[in-house]
Design an enzyme around this catalytic site. Structure first.
Site, short mmCIF file in Angstrom:
data_model
loop_
_atom_site.label_atom_id
_atom_site.label_comp_id
_atom_site.label_asym_id
_atom_site.label_seq_id
_atom_site.Cartn_x
_atom_site.Cartn_y
_atom_site.Cartn_z
N HIS A 197 0.90 -1.16 0.00
CA HIS A 197 0.00 0.00 0.00
C HIS A 197 0.94 1.20 0.00
O HIS A 197 1.40 1.63 1.06
CB HIS A 197 -0.88 0.02 1.24
CG HIS A 197 -1.62 -1.26 1.50
ND1 HIS A 197 -2.68 -1.68 0.73
CD2 HIS A 197 -1.43 -2.22 2.44
CE1 HIS A 197 -3.12 -2.84 1.20
NE2 HIS A 197 -2.38 -3.20 2.22
N GLN A 226 1.17 4.26 2.46
CA GLN A 226 1.51 4.03 3.87
C GLN A 226 3.00 4.23 4.14
O GLN A 226 3.41 4.33 5.30
CB GLN A 226 1.04 2.64 4.31
CG GLN A 226 -0.48 2.54 4.34
CD GLN A 226 -0.98 1.17 4.76
OE1 GLN A 226 -0.23 0.35 5.26
NE2 GLN A 226 -2.27 0.92 4.56
N ARG A 258 -4.79 1.30 12.66
CA ARG A 258 -5.63 1.57 11.50
C ARG A 258 -6.31 2.93 11.62
O ARG A 258 -6.47 3.65 10.63
CB ARG A 258 -6.67 0.45 11.32
CG ARG A 258 -7.32 0.47 9.95
CD ARG A 258 -8.36 -0.63 9.81
NE ARG A 258 -9.55 -0.37 10.62
CZ ARG A 258 -10.72 -0.93 10.40
NH1 ARG A 258 -10.87 -1.81 9.43
NH2 ARG A 258 -11.76 -0.66 11.17
N TYR A 270 -6.32 0.91 -2.66
CA TYR A 270 -7.71 1.11 -2.22
C TYR A 270 -8.10 2.57 -1.99
O TYR A 270 -9.22 2.84 -1.58
CB TYR A 270 -8.04 0.26 -0.99
CG TYR A 270 -7.22 0.47 0.25
CD1 TYR A 270 -7.56 1.44 1.17
CD2 TYR A 270 -6.13 -0.35 0.53
CE1 TYR A 270 -6.83 1.61 2.33
CE2 TYR A 270 -5.40 -0.19 1.69
CZ TYR A 270 -5.75 0.79 2.58
OH TYR A 270 -5.02 0.95 3.74
N ARG A 323 -14.22 -8.97 5.16
CA ARG A 323 -14.90 -7.91 5.92
C ARG A 323 -15.52 -6.87 4.99
O ARG A 323 -16.62 -6.40 5.19
CB ARG A 323 -13.90 -7.16 6.83
CG ARG A 323 -13.39 -7.92 8.00
CD ARG A 323 -12.38 -7.07 8.79
NE ARG A 323 -11.02 -7.24 8.32
CZ ARG A 323 -10.19 -6.26 7.96
NH1 ARG A 323 -10.60 -5.00 8.03
NH2 ARG A 323 -8.97 -6.51 7.57
N HIS A 380 -6.88 -9.73 1.36
CA HIS A 380 -6.45 -9.88 2.75
C HIS A 380 -7.34 -10.96 3.36
O HIS A 380 -8.57 -10.85 3.28
CB HIS A 380 -6.70 -8.60 3.56
CG HIS A 380 -5.87 -7.42 3.16
ND1 HIS A 380 -6.41 -6.17 2.97
CD2 HIS A 380 -4.54 -7.28 2.96
CE1 HIS A 380 -5.43 -5.31 2.68
NE2 HIS A 380 -4.30 -5.96 2.64
N GLU A 432 -5.71 -11.87 8.91
CA GLU A 432 -4.59 -11.17 9.52
C GLU A 432 -4.73 -11.11 11.03
O GLU A 432 -3.73 -11.14 11.74
CB GLU A 432 -4.52 -9.75 8.94
CG GLU A 432 -3.37 -8.92 9.48
CD GLU A 432 -3.15 -7.63 8.72
OE1 GLU A 432 -4.00 -7.27 7.88
OE2 GLU A 432 -2.11 -6.98 8.94
N HIS A 475 -1.63 -12.22 4.17
CA HIS A 475 -1.78 -12.39 5.63
C HIS A 475 -2.65 -13.61 5.94
O HIS A 475 -3.63 -13.51 6.67
CB HIS A 475 -2.42 -11.18 6.31
CG HIS A 475 -1.78 -9.87 6.00
ND1 HIS A 475 -0.45 -9.61 6.17
CD2 HIS A 475 -2.32 -8.70 5.52
CE1 HIS A 475 -0.19 -8.36 5.83
NE2 HIS A 475 -1.30 -7.80 5.42
N ASP A 528 4.08 -4.44 2.31
CA ASP A 528 2.80 -4.04 2.88
C ASP A 528 2.80 -2.58 3.37
O ASP A 528 2.65 -1.68 2.58
CB ASP A 528 2.42 -5.03 3.99
CG ASP A 528 1.00 -4.87 4.48
OD1 ASP A 528 0.27 -4.02 3.94
OD2 ASP A 528 0.58 -5.60 5.40
#
Ligand code: ZN
Length: 455
Positions: A58, A61, A82, A121, A208, A231, A234, A268, A319
């Site tokens: 990502h 990040q 998060r 994303y 999720r 994902h 995790e 993950h 990641d």
């Protein structure tokens, strides 16, 4: 001259001597010839490896790295991290996304990655409205990769829900909102960029954030053989929520409901029971392991030994980018297992007893599969992606072939990557990236703006 003479090169069958490596103007390897005489006027190198694939990134990040290491009042967890990440993501602009991605990819190249799979994303504008161009931010990530000279598999993310049971998105998640048609539209918009250095796949964010019917529709709508990443397991809380909503654990649920095969990468896959280890290994999908991020976030340890015994495929990714080095990912993958089992030399397989060789070759194989690009090996027809290690460094002086990767992965913190060829272009020479100063300057400006904006 598009050729290199390597005194020692790691080929698919193992280390070979006196290897002439040739590539064409498109950046594809055209010939790899061991036991050759050094041709005239061709550069020489001591130790040459295939460049590593970073199968999970990502990019934005990167700007957060090291900023979330302060203890809060209660126990800190993935979920408190998060929250901080969401605050950062709330204001980031397309220009900043491009600047951060370019900086990250320069760092990744300098440390030995020549391909990245970008799990992307951040699709919408701050506030959640759509950009005029559906692939606006994805194209910015692609531009960052192009500026750095990095090979890219861009995976626009399907993100529709805040949690199991189709919970509505929270305000901090509005920038991520996509449906199946939107993701497929982004993939289509990226089609003109496809080529030797670029592929587009897709990624349901997680069980999720995407319903199983959506995941099925996305897999059906994506062109055949394009990569699909997700994902998967995790966090223990995620496993418990999945059990509560579906009666099954995440990997078991996905395997039951979706035809998971070689185009899939389960990122993950940390929390598995034995039957899931077997089903994941047997599916031919790639387990996407991110040891430094998983350690940083306190996720847990992947059951590597039984997974390898079952013939499972894996690769590594950086990641959240607390590290930009494949050395660190592979080192900590092995060290995590040693600490857990109180034994040594765990990542080996078949006749391969050298841990470094096993880790590098296995992560190349899984990484290349997850990238959906012709990378990951020094052989004709693959991309010309290779690393020249610094043969003058004390760690490599006079070592045997079998010792090179042990020294590279398990000794010290000097960066032994001297030169990097990516897609047939020398992007790093003498440890310096060709555009590192200009890219770093833009990165510093972007981070300054972001930090001022988030205060
Ligand atoms: Zn991730």
């Amino acid at each position: 001259m598009r050729a290199l003479f390597a005194r020692h090169a790691l080929l698919p069958e193992g280390w070979r001597r006196d290897v002439v490596i040739e590539w064409d103007i498109h950046g594809d390897l055209t010939g790899v010839h061991p036991d050759s005489h050094p041709p005239l006027n061709v550069a020489r190198a001591d130790y040459v490896l295939p460049g590593m694939v970073n199968l999970h990134s990502h990019a934005f990040q990167r700007a957060l790295g090291g900023l979330t290491e302060r203890a809060g009042d209660g126990p800190d967890s993935f979920w408190t991290w998060r929250d901080l990440m969401y605050r950062f993501a709330a204001s980031i602009t397309p220009e900043q996304i491009e600047a951060i991605a370019a900086q990250l990819y320069v760092e990744c190249l300098r440390h030995g990655y020549t391909s990245v799979c970008e799990f992307h994303y951040l699709q919408r504008a701050p506030g959640g409205q759509a950009y005029a161009r559906v692939a606006e931010t994805a194209e910015r990530v692609a531009a960052g990769a192009h500026e750095a000279g990095m090979g890219l598999s861009l995976l626009p993310v399907l993100y529709s829900h805040a949690g199991f049971g189709a919970q509505p998105l929270k305000p901090g998640q509005e920038r991520f909102r996509t449906g199946v048609d939107e993701v497929l539209g982004i993939v289509e918009a990226l089609a003109p960029l496809r080529g030797g250095q670029f592929e587009a796949g897709a990624a349901p964010h997680s069980l999720r954030a995407a319903g199983i019917d959506q995941i099925r529709a996305l897999a059906a709508g994506l062109p055949q053989a394009r990569p699909l990443h997700i994902h998967i397991a995790e966090q223990q809380a995620e496993v418990e929520q999945c059990l509560a909503h579906t009666g099954r654990r995440p990997v078991a649920y996905l395997m039951d409901e979706i035809a998971v095969g070689a185009r899939w990468c389960l990122v993950h896959a940390t929390h598995l029971v034995e039957s899931e280890v077997q089903s994941l290994a047997g599916s031919g999908a790639v387990a996407g392991l991110c040891p430094t991020t998983e350690a940083n976030l306190g996720d847990g340890l992947f059951p590597l030994e039984p997974y390898l015994a079952a013939g499972g495929v894996f690769g590594v990714g950086s990641d959240s980018h607390v590290s930009q080095s494949p050395v660190e990912e592979l080192r900590w993958l092995e060290y995590g297992q040693r600490l857990q089992h109180q034994r040594r030399n765990i990542a080996v397989g078949g006749a391969q007893r050298e841990v470094g060789d096993f880790l590098w070759q296995a992560a190349l194989r899984g990484g290349a599969q997850a990238a959906g690009r012709r990378v990951g090996a020094l052989e004709a027809g693959r991309r010309a992606d290779l690393l020249v290690l610094d043969g003058s460094h004390p760690n490599l002086d006079g070592v045997l072939d079998a010792e090179v990767l042990g020294r590279f992965l398990f000794c010290g913190n000097d960066n032994l990557v001297r030169d990097v060829l990516c897609g047939g272009r020398w992007v790093v020479q003498g440890g310096r990236h060709m555009a590192q100063d200009a890219i770093a300057q833009r990165y510093r400006q972007a981070v300054k703006q972001l930090r001022e904006g988030s205060q």
